[in-house]
Scaffold this motif. Structure first.
Motif, mmCIF file in Angstrom:
data_model
loop_
_atom_site.group_PDB
_atom_site.id
_atom_site.type_symbol
_atom_site.label_atom_id
_atom_site.label_comp_id
_atom_site.label_asym_id
_atom_site.label_seq_id
_atom_site.Cartn_x
_atom_site.Cartn_y
_atom_site.Cartn_z
ATOM 1 N N ASN A 1 54.845 40.647 34.256
ATOM 2 C CA ASN A 1 55.374 40.073 33.017
ATOM 3 C C ASN A 1 54.256 40.024 31.974
ATOM 4 O O ASN A 1 53.083 40.227 32.311
ATOM 5 N N THR B 1 52.365 42.830 44.783
ATOM 6 C CA THR B 1 53.379 41.774 44.650
ATOM 7 C C THR B 1 53.182 40.824 45.808
ATOM 8 O O THR B 1 53.378 41.173 46.975
ATOM 9 N N GLU C 1 54.792 48.039 32.814
ATOM 10 C CA GLU C 1 55.675 49.030 33.427
ATOM 11 C C GLU C 1 55.643 48.930 34.951
ATOM 12 O O GLU C 1 56.614 49.277 35.626
ATOM 13 N N CYS C 2 54.530 48.456 35.455
ATOM 14 C CA CYS C 2 54.418 48.314 36.905
ATOM 15 C C CYS C 2 55.021 46.993 37.384
ATOM 16 O O CYS C 2 54.907 46.650 38.565
ATOM 17 N N GLY C 3 55.585 46.249 36.502
ATOM 18 C CA GLY C 3 56.324 45.070 36.944
ATOM 19 C C GLY C 3 55.705 43.740 36.580
ATOM 20 O O GLY C 3 56.280 42.695 36.893
#
Lengths: 222, 222
Positions: free
Chosen positions: B138, B221, B134-136
């Motif tokens: 994969n 990120t 959910e936090c991005g």
DNA sequence: GCTAGTTTTTATACATGTATAGAAACTTAG
DNA sequence: CTAAGTTTCTATACATGTATAAAAACTAGC
């Protein structure tokens, strides 16, 4: 005044074996035949003594294994050139510890040793703690951050080598595989999504990548 | 067509004890007298059987301990309300696993089990992996990130409880204390700086704080 | 009912770590 | 030299996990 230079002998029966003898013979057995063959009886026989005589030089077998790991680390851990960038230095120093320990097959029986850190590894710890402080952490936070790195490193090695050993010893599918096979996708959608890739993914060695993430997180100024 | 509802009995001598009996009796011994008292002979005697009979229901003592831990986890891990924020959900779910395992004294003998994750803990794993995605992340990165969290958690528990046990069993100063006492400040300036605070600092429980840092780092990120 | 096959249980044995008691080999004081 | 004290070593014993072989208790086929 006493004369400390005099040939002062200690009272009592002179020792016929030394801790060094034990470590040396133990190392030979472990390297030549594996840690499973290292028993107190076997070690005593090879050394020309009796099992219980060993116990005057080591507290128990676990201490012997710690000493052997220490010995191994001292022989193996040579100080590398470390990067100037402190963050990178932390990663490289931790990886150096990790790689040496991960290459040591009998590690699992011993790695629960909190005070395992031998003198030879201290230099690396110094580099890590120093790097953390150079990045702006105060001493307290640096120690805690180092501990987090150590927990992650020790956990990775223990879990991974224990799993490898279990795979080698048993041909049956692991409990985990059975659980993943019978996963209910409606209740565990995310796990079901990755179920078939779980085994290869966890087999990948991503120690350094995740270590970088940990270090990055530890150094975030929040 | 066969009739699966028929009272089909299996051939062979009928079992007098079951895996459930073993787990139940094992749990009683462990909770009442501690894991040290759990021996195969004692367990067999309490169950009214012989030691080797147990080996038809569990592979070895380690499997028995894994089963007991599983049983313990199933009884103890109740699904809490988790925060809506995925990052916070990850932290709370991992802490829940950690707290349950850390409260289990016989953990160390078993925690090297890679496939320890019992069915009852799977829900928490699902929450963690789900939160990471959910936090991005994969799926691949999410699995790796979960593994990093698990390594950190397992390492923390193993190292910490083993250290506690060692302190309890031995009054002598630990090897680590001796090393820190004789530290050369010119060669190890950072460690010397924190030497006297090392023991209390490492005794502090900062699991959650460092876990947050790890999660933050995993979700960066880059 | 009898035999063959299968599974579980029992009896025995062994390897291992280590506790305990005492013997052995030294130093020092007299 | 002898006696006392100290340290190391040896012999013995025990608890424990578990391998191995055989006995026991059942079902299925005849």
């Amino acid at each position: 005044m006493s004369q400390p230079s005099a040939p002062r002998k200690t009272p009592g029966r002179p020792a016929r074996i030394s801790r060094e003898d034990i470590i040396e013979t133990g190392r030979r057995i472990v390297t030549e035949e594996g840690v499973d063959r290292l028993t107190m009886r076997r070690l005593a026989k090879d050394i020309g003594s009796t099992p219980m005589a060993l116990y005057h030089h080591v507290r128990d077998k676990e201490e012997l294994l710690v000493l052997l790991l220490d010995d191994y680390a001292t022989r193996t851990m040579h100080r590398p050139e470390l990067p100037a960038d402190p963050r990178e230095r932390i990663v490289v120093a931790a990886s150096a510890i990790h790689d040496v320990l991960a290459a040591c097959p009998w590690i699992v029986e011993v790695l629960t040793a909190d005070d395992l850190m031998s003198t030879s590894a201290l230099w690396f710890v110094e580099q890590i703690v120093g790097g953390l402080m150079e990045c702006g952490l105060n001493p307290e936070r640096a120690v805690h951050a180092y501990r987090a790195i150590w927990y992650y490193t020790a956990g990775e090695i223990v879990v991974r080598t224990a799993a490898a050993r279990r795979r080698a010893a048993d041909e049956r599918p692991t409990y985990r595989e059975q659980v993943f096979a019978g996963l209910d996708p409606s209740e565990y959608p995310r796990l079901a999504q990755v179920a078939d890739r779980w085994a290869p993914l966890t087999a990948e060695d991503t120690y350094v990548v995740q270590l970088r993430a940990l270090v990055d997180g530890l150094l975030l100024t929040r």
